[in-house]
Design a protein around this motif. Sequence first.
Motif, PDB file in Angstrom:
ATOM      1  N   ALA A 112       7.161 -10.336   2.778  1.00 26.57           N
ATOM      2  CA  ALA A 112       7.026 -10.518   4.224  1.00 26.57           C
ATOM      3  C   ALA A 112       5.676  -9.973   4.662  1.00 26.57           C
ATOM      4  O   ALA A 112       4.916  -9.413   3.867  1.00 26.57           O
ATOM      5  CB  ALA A 112       8.144  -9.784   4.971  1.00 26.57           C
ATOM      6  N   TRP A 148       6.900   0.773  12.002  1.00 27.47           N
ATOM      7  CA  TRP A 148       6.636  -0.341  11.104  1.00 27.47           C
ATOM      8  C   TRP A 148       7.451  -1.539  11.583  1.00 27.47           C
ATOM      9  O   TRP A 148       8.662  -1.413  11.849  1.00 27.47           O
ATOM     10  CB  TRP A 148       7.011  -0.015   9.660  1.00 27.47           C
ATOM     11  CG  TRP A 148       5.935   0.722   8.928  1.00 27.47           C
ATOM     12  CD1 TRP A 148       5.852   2.065   8.702  1.00 27.47           C
ATOM     13  CD2 TRP A 148       4.776   0.153   8.309  1.00 27.47           C
ATOM     14  NE1 TRP A 148       4.719   2.368   7.997  1.00 27.47           N
ATOM     15  CE2 TRP A 148       4.037   1.212   7.729  1.00 27.47           C
ATOM     16  CE3 TRP A 148       4.277  -1.152   8.160  1.00 27.47           C
ATOM     17  CZ2 TRP A 148       2.843   1.020   7.037  1.00 27.47           C
ATOM     18  CZ3 TRP A 148       3.102  -1.352   7.479  1.00 27.47           C
ATOM     19  CH2 TRP A 148       2.389  -0.270   6.930  1.00 27.47           C
ATOM     20  N   TYR A 149       6.756  -2.682  11.701  1.00 22.07           N
ATOM     21  CA  TYR A 149       7.410  -3.938  12.036  1.00 22.07           C
ATOM     22  C   TYR A 149       7.269  -4.887  10.847  1.00 22.07           C
ATOM     23  O   TYR A 149       6.301  -4.813  10.105  1.00 22.07           O
ATOM     24  CB  TYR A 149       6.753  -4.575  13.271  1.00 22.07           C
ATOM     25  CG  TYR A 149       7.121  -3.892  14.567  1.00 22.07           C
ATOM     26  CD1 TYR A 149       6.433  -2.747  14.983  1.00 22.07           C
ATOM     27  CD2 TYR A 149       8.149  -4.375  15.370  1.00 22.07           C
ATOM     28  CE1 TYR A 149       6.774  -2.113  16.175  1.00 22.07           C
ATOM     29  CE2 TYR A 149       8.489  -3.748  16.550  1.00 22.07           C
ATOM     30  CZ  TYR A 149       7.800  -2.618  16.944  1.00 22.07           C
ATOM     31  OH  TYR A 149       8.144  -1.990  18.115  1.00 22.07           O
ATOM     32  N   VAL A 150       8.223  -5.802  10.718  1.00 17.73           N
ATOM     33  CA  VAL A 150       8.202  -6.741   9.608  1.00 17.73           C
ATOM     34  C   VAL A 150       8.452  -8.147  10.143  1.00 17.73           C
ATOM     35  O   VAL A 150       9.193  -8.336  11.112  1.00 17.73           O
ATOM     36  CB  VAL A 150       9.250  -6.364   8.528  1.00 17.73           C
ATOM     37  CG1 VAL A 150      10.668  -6.369   9.112  1.00 17.73           C
ATOM     38  CG2 VAL A 150       9.179  -7.289   7.327  1.00 17.73           C
ATOM     39  N   ASP A 199      11.954  -8.586  -0.067  1.00 20.82           N
ATOM     40  CA  ASP A 199      11.025  -7.747   0.693  1.00 20.82           C
ATOM     41  C   ASP A 199       9.720  -8.478   1.010  1.00 20.82           C
ATOM     42  O   ASP A 199       8.906  -7.981   1.796  1.00 20.82           O
ATOM     43  CB  ASP A 199      10.693  -6.465  -0.084  1.00 20.82           C
ATOM     44  CG  ASP A 199      11.902  -5.574  -0.290  1.00 20.82           C
ATOM     45  OD1 ASP A 199      11.954  -4.873  -1.332  1.00 20.82           O
ATOM     46  OD2 ASP A 199      12.804  -5.578   0.575  1.00 20.82           O
ATOM     47  N   LEU A 231      11.219  -2.449  11.880  1.00 20.79           N
ATOM     48  CA  LEU A 231      11.786  -2.010  10.611  1.00 20.79           C
ATOM     49  C   LEU A 231      12.216  -0.545  10.724  1.00 20.79           C
ATOM     50  O   LEU A 231      13.372  -0.224  10.487  1.00 20.79           O
ATOM     51  CB  LEU A 231      10.764  -2.185   9.482  1.00 20.79           C
ATOM     52  CG  LEU A 231      11.211  -1.746   8.094  1.00 20.79           C
ATOM     53  CD1 LEU A 231      12.410  -2.561   7.628  1.00 20.79           C
ATOM     54  CD2 LEU A 231      10.065  -1.877   7.080  1.00 20.79           C
ATOM     55  N   TYR A 284       9.526 -11.687   8.408  1.00 20.16           N
ATOM     56  CA  TYR A 284       9.887 -12.542   7.277  1.00 20.16           C
ATOM     57  C   TYR A 284       9.501 -13.978   7.599  1.00 20.16           C
ATOM     58  O   TYR A 284       9.317 -14.337   8.759  1.00 20.16           O
ATOM     59  CB  TYR A 284      11.380 -12.431   6.987  1.00 20.16           C
ATOM     60  CG  TYR A 284      11.828 -11.025   6.658  1.00 20.16           C
ATOM     61  CD1 TYR A 284      12.488 -10.232   7.597  1.00 20.16           C
ATOM     62  CD2 TYR A 284      11.568 -10.465   5.409  1.00 20.16           C
ATOM     63  CE1 TYR A 284      12.880  -8.939   7.306  1.00 20.16           C
ATOM     64  CE2 TYR A 284      11.949  -9.165   5.109  1.00 20.16           C
ATOM     65  CZ  TYR A 284      12.597  -8.403   6.069  1.00 20.16           C
ATOM     66  OH  TYR A 284      12.971  -7.114   5.774  1.00 20.16           O
ATOM     67  N   TYR A 324       3.931  -7.149   6.989  1.00 18.26           N
ATOM     68  CA  TYR A 324       4.278  -5.843   7.527  1.00 18.26           C
ATOM     69  C   TYR A 324       3.158  -5.339   8.445  1.00 18.26           C
ATOM     70  O   TYR A 324       1.985  -5.360   8.078  1.00 18.26           O
ATOM     71  CB  TYR A 324       4.508  -4.838   6.395  1.00 18.26           C
ATOM     72  CG  TYR A 324       5.756  -5.128   5.585  1.00 18.26           C
ATOM     73  CD1 TYR A 324       5.752  -6.103   4.594  1.00 18.26           C
ATOM     74  CD2 TYR A 324       6.949  -4.443   5.828  1.00 18.26           C
ATOM     75  CE1 TYR A 324       6.897  -6.387   3.868  1.00 18.26           C
ATOM     76  CE2 TYR A 324       8.098  -4.720   5.108  1.00 18.26           C
ATOM     77  CZ  TYR A 324       8.063  -5.686   4.131  1.00 18.26           C
ATOM     78  OH  TYR A 324       9.198  -5.978   3.405  1.00 18.26           O
TER      79      TYR A 324
END
Lengths: 109, 113
Positions: A83, A35-37, A81, A47, A39, A85
Amino acid sequence: AQRVTQPEKLLSVFKGAPVELKCNYSYSGSPELFWYVQYSRQRLQLLLRHISRESIKGFTADLNKGETSFHLKKPFAQEEDSAMYYCALKSRGYQKVTFGTGTKLQVIP
Amino acid sequence: ETGVTQSPTHLIKTRGQQVTLRCSSQSGHNTVSWYQQALGQGPQFIFQYYREEENGRGNFPPRFSGLQFPNYSSELNVNALELDDSALYLCASSFRQEGYGYTFGSGTRLTVV
């Protein structure tokens, strides 16, 4: 061929509510899932990865090979949180990483 | 420890021209991957470089080419630019070993007019 599906473009939850971002994948071999995030106004960042079975910022994700899923979960959402994803899949031994189209998480105060 | 840096941040080119985008990998990383991200889409894999050789390629035509240098930095070259090449181009560095994720740069926004 490998494919990653994130069915929700936008997920809105209230602060303190549980969060589940869905990710399903299609791949015949043994995958590595991430999982990448991203912001607001920041770069894409890792992540968590399934191989480490870790919890980052309260998020967890379990690889379910039977359902070919890797959903991202958090019991109590926080405003920070909010953002974009992205779920991503990499096949072992091959360097290509396939990303889903992303889900925007919006946490409402 | 330095992160991944990309240059330039923004670029405007005319259809038919050629462009070179540059990337410096994170200190200690030996692999560089390039991605194209169109608006509203996830990143699409272009190719990856390891030990100065292409090591995997996505569904992109040969006019997309690259290089990796001994210091692990990399270039992405696109010839004969088309309007559809307008996108954010992301560079990501990593260890080659299994299980490691990427460290991304902030990207180069390319606009083809």
